[in-house]
Design a protein around this motif. Structure first.
Motif, mmCIF file in Angstrom:
data_model
loop_
_atom_site.group_PDB
_atom_site.id
_atom_site.type_symbol
_atom_site.label_atom_id
_atom_site.label_comp_id
_atom_site.label_asym_id
_atom_site.label_seq_id
_atom_site.Cartn_x
_atom_site.Cartn_y
_atom_site.Cartn_z
ATOM 1 N N ASP A 120 0.819 -1.208 0.000
ATOM 2 C CA ASP A 120 0.000 0.000 0.000
ATOM 3 C C ASP A 120 0.857 1.264 0.000
ATOM 4 O O ASP A 120 0.513 2.257 -0.653
ATOM 5 N N MET A 121 1.970 1.238 0.716
ATOM 6 C CA MET A 121 2.866 2.391 0.721
ATOM 7 C C MET A 121 3.468 2.611 -0.661
ATOM 8 O O MET A 121 3.575 3.753 -1.133
ATOM 9 N N LEU A 122 3.852 1.532 -1.322
ATOM 10 C CA LEU A 122 4.400 1.656 -2.673
ATOM 11 C C LEU A 122 3.363 2.207 -3.635
ATOM 12 O O LEU A 122 3.667 3.070 -4.469
ATOM 13 N N LYS A 123 2.138 1.730 -3.538
ATOM 14 C CA LYS A 123 1.071 2.235 -4.405
ATOM 15 C C LYS A 123 0.876 3.730 -4.176
ATOM 16 O O LYS A 123 0.711 4.497 -5.119
ATOM 17 N N TYR A 124 0.885 4.131 -2.933
ATOM 18 C CA TYR A 124 0.677 5.538 -2.593
ATOM 19 C C TYR A 124 1.768 6.426 -3.184
ATOM 20 O O TYR A 124 1.496 7.469 -3.769
ATOM 21 N N TYR A 125 3.023 6.026 -3.037
ATOM 22 C CA TYR A 125 4.122 6.875 -3.483
ATOM 23 C C TYR A 125 4.389 6.759 -4.980
ATOM 24 O O TYR A 125 5.016 7.639 -5.560
ATOM 25 N N ARG A 126 3.942 5.693 -5.613
ATOM 26 C CA ARG A 126 4.142 5.571 -7.068
ATOM 27 C C ARG A 126 3.117 6.368 -7.836
ATOM 28 O O ARG A 126 3.369 6.822 -8.928
ATOM 29 N N TYR A 127 1.935 6.530 -7.311
ATOM 30 C CA TYR A 127 0.862 7.196 -8.067
ATOM 31 C C TYR A 127 0.513 8.500 -7.500
ATOM 32 O O TYR A 127 0.483 9.055 -6.637
#
Length: 86
Positions: free
Chosen positions: A79-86
């Motif tokens: 979820d953290m990766l999704k947040y910072y990638r998009y």
């Protein structure tokens, strides 16, 4: 280049705006007004969201206090990766 101040008598455009605003307000008295739609009134009256949320928070508190609550580190990282990638 030489700049001289011919016919400049401390012009302040804000003073002029204030004078016209005062003159207009003297003619017509305007008041702020809020209108809440009937739909919004119904939504605020029949809101079960807050009670459902409070119930869920209470369940989470109980799980944390009893030690049953487990954090899925992989899910948090995804979820953290999704947040910072998009």
């Amino acid at each position: 280049m030489k700049i001289t101040s011919f016919s400049i008598n401390s012009v302040n455009p804000y003073n002029k705006q204030q004078r016209t605003a005062k003159a207009e307000n003297g003619k017509h008295a305007f008041a702020d007004k809020i209108e809440i739609s009937t739909t919004a009134k119904e939504m605020s009256a029949s809101s079960t969201y807050s009670s459902e949320r409070a119930q869920k928070v209470q369940q989470l508190k109980e799980k944390i206090q009893s030690g049953e609550y487990q954090v899925d580190a992989r899910k948090v990282a995804e979820d953290m990766l999704k947040y910072y990638r998009y």
